[in-house]
Write a protein that holds these residues in place. Structure first.
Motif, PDB file in Angstrom:
ATOM      1  N   GLY A 101       7.220 -30.146-101.274  1.00  0.00           N
ATOM      2  CA  GLY A 101       5.985 -30.338-102.032  1.00  0.00           C
ATOM      3  C   GLY A 101       5.790 -31.795-102.407  1.00  0.00           C
ATOM      4  O   GLY A 101       4.685 -32.352-102.306  1.00  0.00           O
ATOM      5  N   VAL A 102       6.873 -32.454-102.846  1.00  0.00           N
ATOM      6  CA  VAL A 102       6.797 -33.868-103.241  1.00  0.00           C
ATOM      7  C   VAL A 102       6.399 -34.720-102.044  1.00  0.00           C
ATOM      8  O   VAL A 102       5.516 -35.575-102.134  1.00  0.00           O
ATOM      9  CB  VAL A 102       8.152 -34.353-103.815  1.00  0.00           C
ATOM     10  N   ALA A 103       7.041 -34.425-100.895  1.00  0.00           N
ATOM     11  CA  ALA A 103       6.742 -35.215 -99.693  1.00  0.00           C
ATOM     12  C   ALA A 103       5.288 -35.045 -99.279  1.00  0.00           C
ATOM     13  O   ALA A 103       4.613 -36.013 -98.899  1.00  0.00           O
ATOM     14  CB  ALA A 103       7.685 -34.814 -98.567  1.00  0.00           C
ATOM     15  N   LYS A 104       4.775 -33.817 -99.375  1.00  0.00           N
ATOM     16  CA  LYS A 104       3.357 -33.579 -99.019  1.00  0.00           C
ATOM     17  C   LYS A 104       2.434 -34.373 -99.940  1.00  0.00           C
ATOM     18  O   LYS A 104       1.445 -34.970 -99.495  1.00  0.00           O
ATOM     19  CB  LYS A 104       3.013 -32.093 -99.157  1.00  0.00           C
ATOM     20  N   LEU A 105       2.751 -34.366-101.239  1.00  0.00           N
ATOM     21  CA  LEU A 105       1.908 -35.076-102.210  1.00  0.00           C
ATOM     22  C   LEU A 105       1.946 -36.589-101.972  1.00  0.00           C
ATOM     23  O   LEU A 105       0.901 -37.261-101.953  1.00  0.00           O
ATOM     24  CB  LEU A 105       2.361 -34.755-103.638  1.00  0.00           C
ATOM     25  N   LEU A 106       3.157 -37.116-101.762  1.00  0.00           N
ATOM     26  CA  LEU A 106       3.266 -38.562-101.541  1.00  0.00           C
ATOM     27  C   LEU A 106       2.581 -38.957-100.235  1.00  0.00           C
ATOM     28  O   LEU A 106       1.954 -40.015-100.126  1.00  0.00           O
ATOM     29  CB  LEU A 106       4.741 -38.995-101.529  1.00  0.00           C
ATOM     30  N   ALA A 107       2.669 -38.075 -99.226  1.00  0.00           N
ATOM     31  CA  ALA A 107       1.999 -38.361 -97.945  1.00  0.00           C
ATOM     32  C   ALA A 107       0.488 -38.400 -98.142  1.00  0.00           C
ATOM     33  O   ALA A 107      -0.210 -39.242 -97.551  1.00  0.00           O
ATOM     34  CB  ALA A 107       2.395 -37.314 -96.905  1.00  0.00           C
ATOM     35  N   ALA A 108      -0.002 -37.503 -98.992  1.00  0.00           N
ATOM     36  CA  ALA A 108      -1.444 -37.475 -99.274  1.00  0.00           C
ATOM     37  C   ALA A 108      -1.885 -38.772 -99.946  1.00  0.00           C
ATOM     38  O   ALA A 108      -2.944 -39.334 -99.640  1.00  0.00           O
ATOM     39  CB  ALA A 108      -1.791 -36.276-100.152  1.00  0.00           C
ATOM     40  N   VAL A 109      -1.068 -39.284-100.856  1.00  0.00           N
ATOM     41  CA  VAL A 109      -1.389 -40.552-101.528  1.00  0.00           C
ATOM     42  C   VAL A 109      -1.311 -41.701-100.522  1.00  0.00           C
ATOM     43  O   VAL A 109      -2.166 -42.597-100.509  1.00  0.00           O
ATOM     44  CB  VAL A 109      -0.428 -40.814-102.717  1.00  0.00           C
ATOM     45  N   ALA A 110      -0.302 -41.645 -99.651  1.00  0.00           N
ATOM     46  CA  ALA A 110      -0.143 -42.708 -98.649  1.00  0.00           C
ATOM     47  C   ALA A 110      -1.342 -42.738 -97.699  1.00  0.00           C
ATOM     48  O   ALA A 110      -1.763 -43.806 -97.251  1.00  0.00           O
ATOM     49  CB  ALA A 110       1.152 -42.496 -97.874  1.00  0.00           C
ATOM     50  N   GLU A 111      -1.871 -41.581 -97.433  1.00  0.00           N
ATOM     51  CA  GLU A 111      -3.072 -41.462 -96.585  1.00  0.00           C
ATOM     52  C   GLU A 111      -4.217 -42.276 -97.180  1.00  0.00           C
ATOM     53  O   GLU A 111      -4.946 -42.977 -96.486  1.00  0.00           O
ATOM     54  CB  GLU A 111      -3.444 -39.974 -96.521  1.00  0.00           C
ATOM     55  N   LYS A 112      -4.349 -42.198 -98.525  1.00  0.00           N
ATOM     56  CA  LYS A 112      -5.430 -42.928 -99.205  1.00  0.00           C
ATOM     57  C   LYS A 112      -5.106 -44.405 -99.372  1.00  0.00           C
ATOM     58  O   LYS A 112      -5.976 -45.262 -99.272  1.00  0.00           O
ATOM     59  CB  LYS A 112      -5.663 -42.343-100.610  1.00  0.00           C
ATOM     60  N   GLU A 113      -3.840 -44.719 -99.698  1.00  0.00           N
ATOM     61  CA  GLU A 113      -3.502 -46.085-100.100  1.00  0.00           C
ATOM     62  C   GLU A 113      -3.022 -46.970 -98.947  1.00  0.00           C
ATOM     63  O   GLU A 113      -2.948 -48.187 -99.086  1.00  0.00           O
ATOM     64  CB  GLU A 113      -2.411 -46.056-101.194  1.00  0.00           C
ATOM     65  N   SER A 114      -2.659 -46.336 -97.820  1.00  0.00           N
ATOM     66  CA  SER A 114      -2.175 -47.079 -96.642  1.00  0.00           C
ATOM     67  C   SER A 114      -1.107 -48.124 -96.951  1.00  0.00           C
ATOM     68  O   SER A 114      -1.272 -49.316 -96.657  1.00  0.00           O
ATOM     69  CB  SER A 114      -3.348 -47.790 -95.940  1.00  0.00           C
ATOM     70  N   PRO A 115       0.008 -47.714 -97.544  1.00  0.00           N
ATOM     71  CA  PRO A 115       1.076 -48.696 -97.777  1.00  0.00           C
ATOM     72  C   PRO A 115       1.761 -49.056 -96.462  1.00  0.00           C
ATOM     73  O   PRO A 115       1.808 -48.252 -95.532  1.00  0.00           O
ATOM     74  CB  PRO A 115       2.048 -47.938 -98.690  1.00  0.00           C
ATOM     75  N   ASP A 116       2.320 -50.277 -96.398  1.00  0.00           N
ATOM     76  CA  ASP A 116       3.118 -50.689 -95.237  1.00  0.00           C
ATOM     77  C   ASP A 116       4.569 -50.291 -95.435  1.00  0.00           C
ATOM     78  O   ASP A 116       5.302 -50.008 -94.486  1.00  0.00           O
ATOM     79  CB  ASP A 116       3.041 -52.212 -95.068  1.00  0.00           C
ATOM     80  N   VAL A 117       4.968 -50.319 -96.692  1.00  0.00           N
ATOM     81  CA  VAL A 117       6.361 -50.027 -97.030  1.00  0.00           C
ATOM     82  C   VAL A 117       6.371 -48.934 -98.092  1.00  0.00           C
ATOM     83  O   VAL A 117       5.645 -49.038 -99.086  1.00  0.00           O
ATOM     84  CB  VAL A 117       7.064 -51.286 -97.581  1.00  0.00           C
ATOM     85  N   VAL A 118       7.170 -47.888 -97.866  1.00  0.00           N
ATOM     86  CA  VAL A 118       7.339 -46.864 -98.896  1.00  0.00           C
ATOM     87  C   VAL A 118       8.819 -46.828 -99.251  1.00  0.00           C
ATOM     88  O   VAL A 118       9.678 -46.751 -98.367  1.00  0.00           O
ATOM     89  CB  VAL A 118       6.893 -45.469 -98.391  1.00  0.00           C
ATOM     90  N   ILE A 119       9.125 -46.954-100.539  1.00  0.00           N
ATOM     91  CA  ILE A 119      10.528 -46.891-100.977  1.00  0.00           C
ATOM     92  C   ILE A 119      10.659 -45.775-102.016  1.00  0.00           C
ATOM     93  O   ILE A 119       9.865 -45.706-102.965  1.00  0.00           O
ATOM     94  CB  ILE A 119      11.014 -48.212-101.606  1.00  0.00           C
ATOM     95  N   VAL A 120      11.651 -44.916-101.794  1.00  0.00           N
ATOM     96  CA  VAL A 120      11.980 -43.887-102.780  1.00  0.00           C
ATOM     97  C   VAL A 120      13.490 -43.926-102.997  1.00  0.00           C
ATOM     98  O   VAL A 120      14.219 -44.526-102.198  1.00  0.00           O
ATOM     99  CB  VAL A 120      11.548 -42.475-102.323  1.00  0.00           C
ATOM    100  N   GLY A 121      13.947 -43.273-104.064  1.00  0.00           N
ATOM    101  CA  GLY A 121      15.385 -43.196-104.283  1.00  0.00           C
ATOM    102  C   GLY A 121      15.994 -42.269-103.241  1.00  0.00           C
ATOM    103  O   GLY A 121      15.319 -41.379-102.745  1.00  0.00           O
ATOM    104  N   LYS A 122      17.271 -42.443-102.924  1.00  0.00           N
ATOM    105  CA  LYS A 122      17.855 -41.595-101.882  1.00  0.00           C
ATOM    106  C   LYS A 122      17.940 -40.134-102.334  1.00  0.00           C
ATOM    107  O   LYS A 122      17.896 -39.218-101.524  1.00  0.00           O
ATOM    108  CB  LYS A 122      19.236 -42.098-101.461  1.00  0.00           C
TER     109      LYS A 122
END
Lengths: 253, 460
Positions: A101-122
């Motif tokens: 669920g978290v990955a789907k939500l973050l992907a949805a935000v990335a779709e809008k924001e078009s980041p070049d780099v995404v960093i999350v904790g391991k």
């Protein structure tokens, strides 16, 4: 220069002695100190260092959770992120809302924001799933570099920590998802001028349901329980007595 | 004691021999003089019950925090069976106010644990003695550290305290307000009382904003005297030095051998400096003025710590200089001196002291808080050292105290008197002065159960 998106999670503070709720369905979170997940702090720190090295132009911090997740986002802003996005949900973020669920939500935000780099904790120290980064890369269809101990955007390489040692991997291009491991950096302490400035930085709010329709996790938590209490130890008077017990009672030597 | 323990929830006792040994010893060379029992009350009311019981039975009580005493404060020297009162369970951060810049915490909480819990608030607790001491212990010994030159000592850091008296009553000293003119200053009375007047159970402390711009530098001088004089000048110029530490050649040698993750420093009289500013420009102005003052006394180029991690490692290594010095002779305990003189006399006194160590061929290091006129000699001694070496060290110590007192200084800048410096207290203060201290002690602890036999004798 890149746009960086950082995912941060509000979790039980690492120093808290966690207790199981009486219904054995979850951990008891009432009146418990919450903090930013330590690996997320490292992710934020890396993003801020990229900005200080003029390799990043903007850092967006994203978090999913109840109203209090905004405190975690303010900490990210105080450390140096430029703006924040709070995805609101009433789902428990330690077990109901899973990595999928978290990955789907973050992907949805990335779709809008078009980041070049995404960093999350391991991984997050509550669920210890360690899946979100990889799942996010899959949803975004971009390379993933997990357990990063060093990120070199120019050379397009990442040093990864594994149980066997360190390996260097290269990624073909950006955008890419990186997950932060312990030795990536040592996060800074936010100073008051930055904490005060952070109060004025932009924070957008969006309901999780408005971003992604189906957040059901593949797993269901059946029961949460504490490990069985350790039996009391035995004091021995000398080394001979110890060796005797290890040999004849515990049968381990 | 055991029946008391069973009636109070959370109160534990122990007579484990290893624990007793540990509780009878601090971190100095003074051998362990253990208690009969270690008691760990769970809160202030239990401390009161325990102290009251001890009073009824004439059992001496020695409060115990983190066990980092350097002058034998924790030795159980009284002939009556005595207990160690551990503050370990009174270690919670009870409250925090960011606008008032205060935190209230149990006396058993250590300073590094407090700062760890303050992460993210932008505030920190500034008093930093070398050890990770407990807050109660720090107040009881009027502790200080590398940051005193700008942020003050424990005397400036404590706003209010909860103290349990020898009679088991709860006393509240000070105020949550930043200043108070209401009544006698009981904060000052208990500060530095080394457990002889009561048990500190809770403290409200003043916090400081973490500096937003920090710079650390190292520079060497032709002599300790030159280094000391530049410190005088920097302070007269109004440079708000955050830290200024002086180290002699042997301290640097010990430092280099011990600190693995800091590059080796030049073996010469050295100043470690730290500057805190509200902006890059302010920081640069401070550094420029400081450089000028130091160069006026023949200093070398300032070498700056590159980043925050390097800076923290440099200061962690400085804090480790005590352990590094003791390591100069493996298996040794540390004899620590703690002289503090008016700043005008630092140059002369530190120079003479270092010369004395060399002339006597004693193994030891000299380093300290130059901004306060406070320096330490760490002289490692081993149990198997010949009697004449130990006699040399005692004589050296005696001369150091004489030299210090002759210049109007104090035999203890920050470590306290404990049992180790009782002799010197009598040299520093005349009989009427010690008489006032004794009158206070007798009034507040008529049965002499609060850490008896420390600071000064019960009888004249």
């Amino acid at each position: 220069m890149s746009r960086v998106m950082v995912g941060v999670k509000r979790v039980v503070d690492y120093a808290v002695k966690v207790r199981v709720a009486s219904d054995k369905k979850a951990v008891d979170l009432a009146n418990v100190k919450m903090s930013m997940n330590p690996f997320c702090e490292i992710a934020v720190e890396e993003a801020v260092r990229l900005k200080e090295a003029k390799k990043a132009s903007e850092i967006i911090a994203v978090s999913i959770g109840p109203k209090q997740a905004q405190e975690t986002l303010r900490t990210a802003l105080a450390m140096g992120c430029d703006r924040a996005i709070h995805i609101t949900t009433d789902l428990r973020t330690d077990q109901e809302l899973g990595p999928k669920g978290v990955a789907k939500l973050l992907a949805a935000v990335a779709e809008k924001e078009s980041p070049d780099v995404v960093i999350v904790g391991k991984q997050a120290i509550d669920g210890d799933m360690g899946c979100t980064g990889s799942m996010l890369a899959a949803y975004m269809d971009v390379p993933q570099c997990t357990f990063a101990a060093k990120i070199d955007l120019d050379a397009k390489t990442v040093e990864r920590e594994t149980d066997a040692g360190t390996e260097v991997v290269s990624f073909p291009s950006l955008p890419a998802v990186f997950t932060a491991d312990l030795r990536l950096n040592e996060p800074r302490y936010a100073t008051l001028p930055n904490i005060m400035k952070a109060k004025k930085k932009k924070m957008d709010t969006i309901a999780a349901a408005d971003l992604v329709a189906d957040l059901t996790d593949g797993n269901t938590v059946l029961e949460v329980f504490e490990p069985a209490p350790r039996a009391a130890g035995v004091l021995v008077d000398d080394v001979d007595a110890l060796v005797d017990k290890l040999k004849n009672e515990a049968a381990v030597i | 004691m055991l029946s008391l323990a069973s009636s109070l929830p959370g109160f534990t006792t122990s007579s484990n021999p290893s624990l007793l040994q540990q509780h009878g010893k601090g971190e100095s060379h003074h051998p362990s003089a253990p208690p009969c029992l270690v008691c760990s009350p769970a809160d202030t009311s239990q401390v009161q019950a325990l102290v009251r019981l001890c009073g009824e039975h004439g059992v001496p009580v020695v409060p115990h925090g983190a066990g980092t005493s350097l002058e034998g404060h924790l030795s159980h020297l009284d002939p009556r069976p005595s207990i160690s009162l551990s503050l370990n369970n009174l270690a919670a951060l009870a409250s925090l106010s960011v606008p008032s810049r205060t935190a209230t915490a149990g006396a058993g909480l250590t300073r590094l644990s407090l700062n760890e819990q303050l992460r993210g608030t932008g505030l920190h607790f500034s008093v930093d003695p070398g050890a990770d001491a407990s807050l109660g212990g720090m107040a009881a010994c009027a502790a200080s550290g590398t940051s005193a030159v700008r942020y003050g000592t424990m005397r400036d850091a404590v706003r209010a305290m909860t103290v349990v008296t020898a009679g088991g009553e709860q006393v509240n000293t000070g105020s949550l307000a930043s200043k108070s003119a209401a009544g006698y200053d009981l904060n000052a009375l208990y500060m530095g009382s080394e457990g002889t007047l009561g048990v500190i159970t809770e403290l409200t402390l003043n916090l400081h904003p973490l500096p937003s711009h920090v710079s650390s530098a190292v520079t060497v001088f032709p002599s300790l005297s030159a280094a000391s004089k530049s410190v005088v000048d920097m302070l007269l110029l109004g440079v708000p030095l955050a830290k200024v530490e002086i180290l002699d050649r042997s301290a640097i040698r010990a430092f280099n051998a011990y600190a693995a993750n800091v590059p080796d420093l030049r073996e010469a009289p050295t100043l470690f400096l730290e500057f805190h500013g509200i902006s890059e420009e302010e920081l640069a102005a401070q550094v420029a003025m400081a450089k000028d003052a130091c160069e006026g006394h023949g200093s070398s180029e300032f070498e700056f710590a590159a980043g925050e991690r390097e800076r923290r490692e440099l200061w962690a290594a400085r804090h480790g200089t005590y352990y590094a010095s003791v390591r100069l002779r493996p298996g040794a305990g540390g004899v620590v001196t703690d002289a503090c003189v008016p700043l005008e006399h630092l140059a002369e006194v530190i120079e003479e002291t270092a010369a004395d160590i060399e002339r006597e061929q004693i193994v030891g290091t000299v380093f300290g808080h130059a901004g306060d006129g406070n320096f330490h000699c760490i002289l490692p001694v081993r149990e198997d050292d010949p009697a004449d070496y130990l006699a040399k060290i005692e004589a050296f110590n005696g001369r150091l105290i004489e030299r210090t007192l002759a210049k109007g200084g104090t035999c203890s800048g920050e470590h306290g008197v404990g049992s180790g410096k009782m002799l010197y207290l009598k040299q520093q203060y005349n009989a009427p002065t010690v008489g006032v201290m004794r009158a206070v002690k007798k009034a507040l602890d008529p049965k002499n159960i609060m850490n008896p036999g420390k600071i000064f004798s019960w009888d004249e």
